[in-house]
Design a protein around this motif. Structure first.
Motif, PDB file in Angstrom:
ATOM      1  N   TYR A 173      -0.615  -1.570   7.550  1.00  0.00           N
ATOM      2  CA  TYR A 173       0.423  -1.829   8.559  1.00  0.00           C
ATOM      3  C   TYR A 173       0.650  -3.326   8.708  1.00  0.00           C
ATOM      4  CZ  TYR A 173       2.548  -1.644  13.299  1.00  0.00           C
ATOM      5  OH  TYR A 173       3.360  -1.787  14.398  1.00  0.00           O
ATOM      6  N   GLN A 174      -0.438  -4.092   8.768  1.00  0.00           N
ATOM      7  CA  GLN A 174      -0.325  -5.549   8.928  1.00  0.00           C
ATOM      8  C   GLN A 174       0.406  -6.171   7.739  1.00  0.00           C
ATOM      9  OE1 GLN A 174      -4.445  -6.668   9.361  1.00  0.00           O
ATOM     10  NE2 GLN A 174      -4.390  -6.502  11.604  1.00  0.00           N
ATOM     11  N   ARG A 175       0.027  -5.753   6.526  1.00  0.00           N
ATOM     12  CA  ARG A 175       0.651  -6.334   5.337  1.00  0.00           C
ATOM     13  C   ARG A 175       2.141  -5.990   5.281  1.00  0.00           C
ATOM     14  NH1 ARG A 175      -4.083  -4.355   2.828  1.00  0.00           N
ATOM     15  NH2 ARG A 175      -2.907  -2.627   1.909  1.00  0.00           N
ATOM     16  N   TRP A 176       2.449  -4.754   5.647  1.00  0.00           N
ATOM     17  CA  TRP A 176       3.844  -4.315   5.588  1.00  0.00           C
ATOM     18  C   TRP A 176       4.711  -5.111   6.556  1.00  0.00           C
ATOM     19  CZ3 TRP A 176       7.129  -1.769   9.113  1.00  0.00           C
ATOM     20  CH2 TRP A 176       8.300  -1.232   8.558  1.00  0.00           C
ATOM     21  N   ARG A 195       9.612   5.662   2.960  1.00  0.00           N
ATOM     22  CA  ARG A 195       8.240   6.196   3.051  1.00  0.00           C
ATOM     23  C   ARG A 195       7.315   5.216   3.770  1.00  0.00           C
ATOM     24  NH1 ARG A 195       2.815   4.734   1.210  1.00  0.00           N
ATOM     25  NH2 ARG A 195       1.696   6.688   0.911  1.00  0.00           N
ATOM     26  N   ASN A 196       7.360   3.930   3.401  1.00  0.00           N
ATOM     27  CA  ASN A 196       6.497   2.937   4.035  1.00  0.00           C
ATOM     28  C   ASN A 196       6.852   2.760   5.507  1.00  0.00           C
ATOM     29  OD1 ASN A 196       5.219   2.516   1.591  1.00  0.00           O
ATOM     30  ND2 ASN A 196       6.601   0.845   0.994  1.00  0.00           N
ATOM     31  N   LEU A 197       8.138   2.774   5.807  1.00  0.00           N
ATOM     32  CA  LEU A 197       8.584   2.675   7.194  1.00  0.00           C
ATOM     33  C   LEU A 197       8.076   3.862   8.009  1.00  0.00           C
ATOM     34  CD1 LEU A 197      10.451   1.417   9.413  1.00  0.00           C
ATOM     35  CD2 LEU A 197      12.291   2.846   8.476  1.00  0.00           C
ATOM     36  N   LEU A 198       8.211   5.051   7.453  1.00  0.00           N
ATOM     37  CA  LEU A 198       7.780   6.259   8.168  1.00  0.00           C
ATOM     38  C   LEU A 198       6.273   6.235   8.432  1.00  0.00           C
ATOM     39  CD1 LEU A 198       8.404   9.123   9.262  1.00  0.00           C
ATOM     40  CD2 LEU A 198       8.010   9.983   6.953  1.00  0.00           C
ATOM     41  N   ILE A 199       5.492   5.851   7.428  1.00  0.00           N
ATOM     42  CA  ILE A 199       4.043   5.851   7.613  1.00  0.00           C
ATOM     43  C   ILE A 199       3.638   4.798   8.641  1.00  0.00           C
ATOM     44  CG2 ILE A 199       1.859   5.260   6.466  1.00  0.00           C
ATOM     45  CD1 ILE A 199       2.758   6.846   4.096  1.00  0.00           C
ATOM     46  N   CYS A 200       4.229   3.656   8.606  1.00  0.00           N
ATOM     47  CA  CYS A 200       3.886   2.641   9.618  1.00  0.00           C
ATOM     48  C   CYS A 200       4.315   3.094  11.012  1.00  0.00           C
ATOM     49  CB  CYS A 200       4.540   1.299   9.254  1.00  0.00           C
ATOM     50  SG  CYS A 200       3.730   0.487   7.859  1.00  0.00           S
ATOM     51  N   GLY A 201       5.460   3.787  11.078  1.00  0.00           N
ATOM     52  CA  GLY A 201       5.866   4.331  12.373  1.00  0.00           C
ATOM     53  C   GLY A 201       4.867   5.356  12.888  1.00  0.00           C
ATOM     54  N   LEU A 202       4.382   6.212  11.995  1.00  0.00           N
ATOM     55  CA  LEU A 202       3.385   7.211  12.399  1.00  0.00           C
ATOM     56  C   LEU A 202       2.074   6.547  12.801  1.00  0.00           C
ATOM     57  CD1 LEU A 202       4.032   9.971   9.696  1.00  0.00           C
ATOM     58  CD2 LEU A 202       4.430  10.176  12.157  1.00  0.00           C
ATOM     59  N   ILE A 203       1.664   5.521  12.075  1.00  0.00           N
ATOM     60  CA  ILE A 203       0.439   4.794  12.442  1.00  0.00           C
ATOM     61  C   ILE A 203       0.564   4.254  13.854  1.00  0.00           C
ATOM     62  CG2 ILE A 203      -0.917   2.718  11.954  1.00  0.00           C
ATOM     63  CD1 ILE A 203      -0.355   3.174   8.969  1.00  0.00           C
ATOM     64  N   GLN A 204       1.709   3.647  14.126  1.00  0.00           N
ATOM     65  CA  GLN A 204       1.883   3.057  15.455  1.00  0.00           C
ATOM     66  C   GLN A 204       1.921   4.123  16.544  1.00  0.00           C
ATOM     67  OE1 GLN A 204       4.876  -0.046  15.889  1.00  0.00           O
ATOM     68  NE2 GLN A 204       5.348   0.715  17.954  1.00  0.00           N
ATOM     69  N   LEU A 217      -6.265   2.802   7.175  1.00  0.00           N
ATOM     70  CA  LEU A 217      -6.820   1.484   6.879  1.00  0.00           C
ATOM     71  C   LEU A 217      -6.073   0.812   5.727  1.00  0.00           C
ATOM     72  CD1 LEU A 217     -10.688   1.982   7.159  1.00  0.00           C
ATOM     73  CD2 LEU A 217      -9.252   0.525   8.591  1.00  0.00           C
ATOM     74  N   GLU A 218      -5.953   1.528   4.611  1.00  0.00           N
ATOM     75  CA  GLU A 218      -5.372   0.910   3.414  1.00  0.00           C
ATOM     76  C   GLU A 218      -4.291   1.787   2.769  1.00  0.00           C
ATOM     77  OE1 GLU A 218      -5.736  -1.984   2.304  1.00  0.00           O
ATOM     78  OE2 GLU A 218      -7.672  -2.769   2.939  1.00  0.00           O
ATOM     79  N   ASP A 219      -3.794   2.792   3.474  1.00  0.00           N
ATOM     80  CA  ASP A 219      -2.868   3.756   2.862  1.00  0.00           C
ATOM     81  C   ASP A 219      -3.485   4.321   1.583  1.00  0.00           C
ATOM     82  OD1 ASP A 219      -0.625   5.306   2.337  1.00  0.00           O
ATOM     83  OD2 ASP A 219       0.442   3.677   1.320  1.00  0.00           O
ATOM     84  N   ALA A 220      -4.746   4.738   1.702  1.00  0.00           N
ATOM     85  CA  ALA A 220      -5.483   5.259   0.545  1.00  0.00           C
ATOM     86  C   ALA A 220      -5.815   6.721   0.772  1.00  0.00           C
ATOM     87  CB  ALA A 220      -6.766   4.458   0.348  1.00  0.00           C
ATOM     88  N   GLN A 221      -5.820   7.472  -0.320  1.00  0.00           N
ATOM     89  CA  GLN A 221      -6.155   8.900  -0.229  1.00  0.00           C
ATOM     90  C   GLN A 221      -7.670   9.055  -0.234  1.00  0.00           C
ATOM     91  OE1 GLN A 221      -4.972  11.355  -3.485  1.00  0.00           O
ATOM     92  NE2 GLN A 221      -4.980  13.230  -2.283  1.00  0.00           N
ATOM     93  N   THR A 222      -8.250   8.885   0.936  1.00  0.00           N
ATOM     94  CA  THR A 222      -9.706   8.976   1.073  1.00  0.00           C
ATOM     95  C   THR A 222     -10.057   9.962   2.170  1.00  0.00           C
ATOM     96  OG1 THR A 222     -11.742   7.733   1.489  1.00  0.00           O
ATOM     97  CG2 THR A 222      -9.774   7.035   2.695  1.00  0.00           C
ATOM     98  N   HIS A 223     -11.253  10.551   2.065  1.00  0.00           N
ATOM     99  CA  HIS A 223     -11.711  11.517   3.070  1.00  0.00           C
ATOM    100  C   HIS A 223     -13.134  11.195   3.535  1.00  0.00           C
ATOM    101  CE1 HIS A 223      -8.241  13.827   1.744  1.00  0.00           C
ATOM    102  NE2 HIS A 223      -8.676  13.696   0.508  1.00  0.00           N
ATOM    103  N   THR A 224     -13.670  10.057   3.123  1.00  0.00           N
ATOM    104  CA  THR A 224     -15.045   9.697   3.494  1.00  0.00           C
ATOM    105  C   THR A 224     -15.042   8.467   4.381  1.00  0.00           C
ATOM    106  OG1 THR A 224     -15.300   8.351   1.490  1.00  0.00           O
ATOM    107  CG2 THR A 224     -15.990  10.651   1.360  1.00  0.00           C
TER     108      THR A 224
END
Length: 927
Positions: free
Chosen positions: A18-21, A72-81, A372-379
């Motif tokens: 989010y910060q980088r975007w 897509r990036n706009l939508l994800i940052c909006g959802l994060i916020q 955190l990093e827009d990464a596909q992680t589950h751990t």
């Protein structure tokens, strides 16, 4: 809007992505502020994409791929916020992402399809001649409309049929297969290629037929052949969530017709428990291996113990077991499916709510790991700083608090998972011959040893039981079973033998040999249906309930053997109380209607649905009956009400199958006589009915005759689910020589001018059962008028014709049913139940003109007492006869439960009752 995001106040700044975007373009803050004012689940994606496309440098338009990635990036940052600031819940996040995934697939496919057809022409089906469109199937969380913010999307590409493209001048023709494979590759690239704007979605195609080794796009025929021949159990789990995002409605329906029977079995498929257990073990083994290699990657919230996948398995095991019979359970969403499990009392409402809370916690945590990093992680991340950040995103003080909450939810989920999936086979696949009464090698030479072991358990006829055990086990039907089924069956037999000894001793009913014989008959019937063996293995208490039931009733044993699908009714006690049955009938009617609506046009399936519903409810009553919770009268009331419901729905559905019907709702009624009319139905009673109509249309007589015939067919046809009822229409006007269906006016004329006394006797136990209520009301009025004719005045003028004819009819009936057995026939012999019924019918016909309350169809016991209270017969004798009738009905019921066709008993058992009945008979009719 000029509003900017307050970065100091927003938790969204905890996301480095989010910060980088935001930092890459200061103008994005204002765009984001305008976007996040409302729920993103309802965002106008078309308008938002247009805004991004129009924002190219120097007023130029961006191509679709760039605009989609920026959206897509706009939508994800909006959802994060919105999510981290408490404005969005889990539903908004997953719905917004799922909608966007659908939109991206549809938009790119439309553009690419236009490009491909411009080059190669439109693909056309070789058989249908129809233009072809590709069906893109969303699988997994995308299919269930519960997509993650940083998830890949699982897709399958299907096209309707083979053929070639219709190439025009300058175009190069391709086969449909090649066309759609190329189109699929282009779609994957359009979505997943990484550019300066990132990517839209990573695409995973591994779920397609034959996985990575299979063709990228498959025709409907290829999909059907694959699922029938090669489809594996885990693929059923995957295809539950398959949802067509693109394609023609007709083609999507054809695909659904192929997939549905593969995923959802028509029977209760308890074998899926073991299949999911195996799949889960493989997943856990891989997760454990990864955690051993990389200890820092522990706490996998998706695949780890008590994680998201276990909740999904918990929900979907019920779908795979029951979805074939309950269409509502074909729901793709995990959350909605869990809610249905509570509605259907498959899990308690409290457990479901906690599972939903656990699912929400784990999915929210999963999103924060990905934020955190827009990464596909589950751990959980490796660094303590990042774990602290994730804890803050979750609204918790620190990592320690996060782990406490995480462990608590995972422990709860794991316990619920184990309650369903823990291996309860008790060594079914590894039978220990030394601990078994019968083993895989048992034959005639083992009978002595087996008899000794049975004797040690207390079996009363151990040698006969041993003979039966060995004979059954050595039968070709069992010897040719697959090894897994043989082992499972062997374990069940060995588990059942000590339980038989205990049940017979505890109940004081039956014998060990009889109960064992009934059980082995049952096992032989289900041996080739591994799902039933799985049910008894996975739910050991069900085997005990089977034993108690078949020990108590030979008829119950036969019924269960004929309809093993009813095993499900023994799984638990949900709703199984005598008080709840009548209260549950409206809900049952609604459920039946939904199931029949879902099978509209499929008569064969509708016939089975009616039978399955009736048998399940009858079996539920049987369980209550054998548990001593129902009187004979209450049982008859419930069975009669259930029959009314089935008759009503059968009339409604049968009418829809008559092509020449002249109105949508028939002016037609079913009138019940006999046991159904008197609400004294038993388990195996047939239905005495007549059919009336009140309709002046020229087509009415022929259409209602068709309806009556079809009604009888629907009721009496033998299907894989059995039969509903035998139907007797002999009580219609003019009997077997009369019309099958009568108009109300013709029925009234017949009853007033032509009917025999015995037909008026039958009318005392007749009532409107189903169909047009107005016709029912007219029938009741006719019945009242006929029964209230002044027969006392007739008797005074011309001798007692009523008494003479009633006695003559009773003598004819007795002559038609001679009894030379030396045992008392509870129904036909002098002093039996028919004598009581004739007495009541005579009293009603004789005195109803003076006492209209006698026409109430309130049952023989109530009417006897009423006649006593009115001094028409001796009050004490009336009470004693009513008690005798109840006792005879109870005895008849007990005899029938043991499977005897003729209800005959030792005369000494009923001598006192028969003597009371004969006294009342002589009082009414003379010697």
């Amino acid at each position: 809007m000029n509003t900017v995001v307050n970065l100091e106040a927003s938790l969204a700044t905890l996301s480095r992505f989010y910060q980088r975007w935001l930092a890459a373009d200061p103008a994005r803050a204002a765009r984001l502020a305008g976007l996040t004012a409302l729920s993103l689940a309802r965002l106008d994606l078309g308008a938002a994409l247009e805004h991004e496309a129009a924002a190219g440098p120097h007023g130029t338009r961006l191509p679709l791929g760039r605009a989609m990635r920026r959206l897509r990036n706009l939508l994800i940052c909006g959802l994060i916020q919105r999510d981290l600031d408490g404005q969005a819940d889990l539903d908004e996040v997953v719905t917004a992402m799922s909608r966007f995934a659908d939109f991206a697939v549809q938009a790119h496919l439309a553009e690419l399809m236009a490009e491909m057809t411009a080059t190669h022409g439109m693909p056309v089906g070789a058989e249908s001649g129809r233009p072809q469109q590709m069906m893109v199937l969303a699988m997994g969380k995308h299919g269930g409309f519960e997509l993650n913010v940083s998830s890949d999307i699982d897709l399958i590409f299907v096209y309707p049929e083979d053929g070639d493209t219709q190439a025009g001048p300058g175009q190069r023709s391709l086969s449909n297969h090649e066309f759609f494979v190329r189109l699929g590759r282009k779609l994957i690239a359009a979505l997943s290629e990484i550019t300066e704007d990132g990517f839209t979605f990573r695409v995973d195609m591994a779920l397609r037929p034959n996985g990575k080794s299979g063709p990228l796009a498959a025709s409907l025929n290829m999909v059907e052949d694959y699922l029938i021949v090669q489809g594996r159990e885990w693929e059923r789990y995957a295809w539950v969530k398959a949802r067509a995002v693109t394609g023609d409605a007709e083609d999507i329906a054809a695909l659904d017709a192929i997939v549905r029977p593969f995923v959802f079995r028509r029977y209760l498929d308890f074998g899926v428990i073991d299949a999911i257990r195996t799949m889960h073990a493989q997943i856990r083994a891989e997760v454990n291996r990864q955690e051993r290699l990389h200890p820092e990657r522990s706490h996998n919230v998706k695949l780890g113990r008590g994680g998201i996948r276990e909740i999904e398995f918990l929900a979907q095991v019920f779908q795979l077991i029951r979805g074939g019979r309950d269409p509502a359970l074909r729901e793709r969403s995990t959350r909605k499916t869990l809610g249905l499990l509570a509605e259907r009392e498959l899990l308690t409402a409290d457990i479901v709510q906690q599972l939903l809370d656990a699912y929400t916690f784990l999915r929210n945590l999963e999103h924060r790991l990905q934020y955190l990093e827009d990464a596909q992680t589950h751990t959980l991340p490796v660094s303590p700083e990042d774990r602290q950040t994730v804890a803050r995103m979750m609204g918790l003080a620190d990592e320690a608090a996060l782990l406490v909450h995480l462990d608590a939810w995972r422990t709860f989920v794991a316990a619920q998972f184990d309650a369903i999936f823990a291996d309860k086979s008790a060594g079914a696949d590894n039978v220990d011959p030394g601990a078994s009464i019968i083993d895989a090698t048992s034959d005639a030479d083992n009978r002595g040893a087996i008899a000794d072991r049975l004797a040690s358990l207390g079996f009363d006829e151990p040698k006969a039981a041993a003979e039966r055990l060995v004979a059954t086990w050595q039968a070709p039907r069992l010897q040719t079973l697959p090894e897994a089924s043989r082992n499972r069956l062997l374990a069940l037999v060995n588990a059942a033998l000590p339980q038989i000894a205990a049940v017979v001793q505890e109940s004081g009913l039956g014998s060990h040999a009889a109960t064992l014989g009934r059980l082995l008959d049952f096992f032989e019937a289900i041996a080739r249906r591994s799902a039933y063996l799985s049910l008894l293995t996975e739910y050991p208490h069900t085997l005990e309930r089977v034993l108690r039931m078949i020990n108590a009733s030979g008829w119950a044993a036969t019924f269960l053997t004929q309809h093993p699908i009813l095993l499900d009714e023994l799984l638990d006690d949900r709703g199984n109380s005598a008080a709840s049955f009548a209260d549950d009938l409206p809900a049952l009617a609604d459920s039946l209607k939904v199931q029949l609506d879902a099978a509209d046009g499929d008569t064969e399936r509708q016939l089975d649905i009616l039978r399955e519903t009736h048998h399940a409810q009858m079996f539920r009553l049987l369980a209550l009956d054998l548990a001593g919770e129902l009187s004979v009268e209450r049982l008859a009331d419930h069975l009669s009400a259930l029959a009314d419901l089935i008759v009503c729905e059968t009339v409604r559905r049968a009418w829809r199958t008559i092509a020449s019907r002249h109105r949508e709702v028939p002016q037609f009624a079913v009138i019940a006589y006999g046991k159904l009319g008197g609400k004294e139905l038993g388990y195996v009673s047939d239905l005495d009915v007549i059919f009336l109509f009140d309709d002046d249309d020229d087509l009415a007589p022929s259409n209602y005759a068709k309806l009556a015939q079809r009604f009888i067919t629907w009721m009496t046809s033998h299907t894989p689910a059995g039969i509903l009822f035998d139907i007797d229409t002999a009580l219609r006007p003019d009997g077997a020589s009369g019309m099958l269906v009568s108009s109300v006016n013709a029925f009234e004329r017949y009853q007033r001018a032509s009917a025999w006394i015995w037909e008026h006797q039958a009318l005392t136990r007749a009532r409107f059962c189903a169909g047009d209520a107005a016709i029912g009301a007219r029938f009741e009025a006719i019945r009242e008028a006929v029964l209230r004719q002044d027969r006392e005045a007739d008797a005074a003028q011309s001798g007692d014709r009523l008494r003479t004819e009633v006695v003559a009819m009773r003598q004819r009936m007795r002559g038609a049913h001679p009894n030379h057995s030396g045992r008392f026939d509870l129904k036909q012999d002098a002093g039996g139940m028919i004598d009581i019924e004739f007495i009541v019918q005579y009293l009603v016909l004789r005195y109803a003109a003076r006492y209209p309350q006698l026409t109430a169809n309130s049952g023989n016991i109530a009417l006897l007492r009423l006649c006593g209270d009115l001094d028409l017969i001796d009050r004490g004798l009336a009470q004693d006869t009513a008690s005798a009738y109840r006792a005879l009905r109870r005895l008849q019921h007990q005899v029938r439960l043991q499977g005897q066709d003729n209800a005959r008993v030792d005369p000494a058992l009923v001598a006192a009752h028969a003597e009371v009945v004969m006294r009342l008979w002589h009082s009414c009719f003379g010697a």
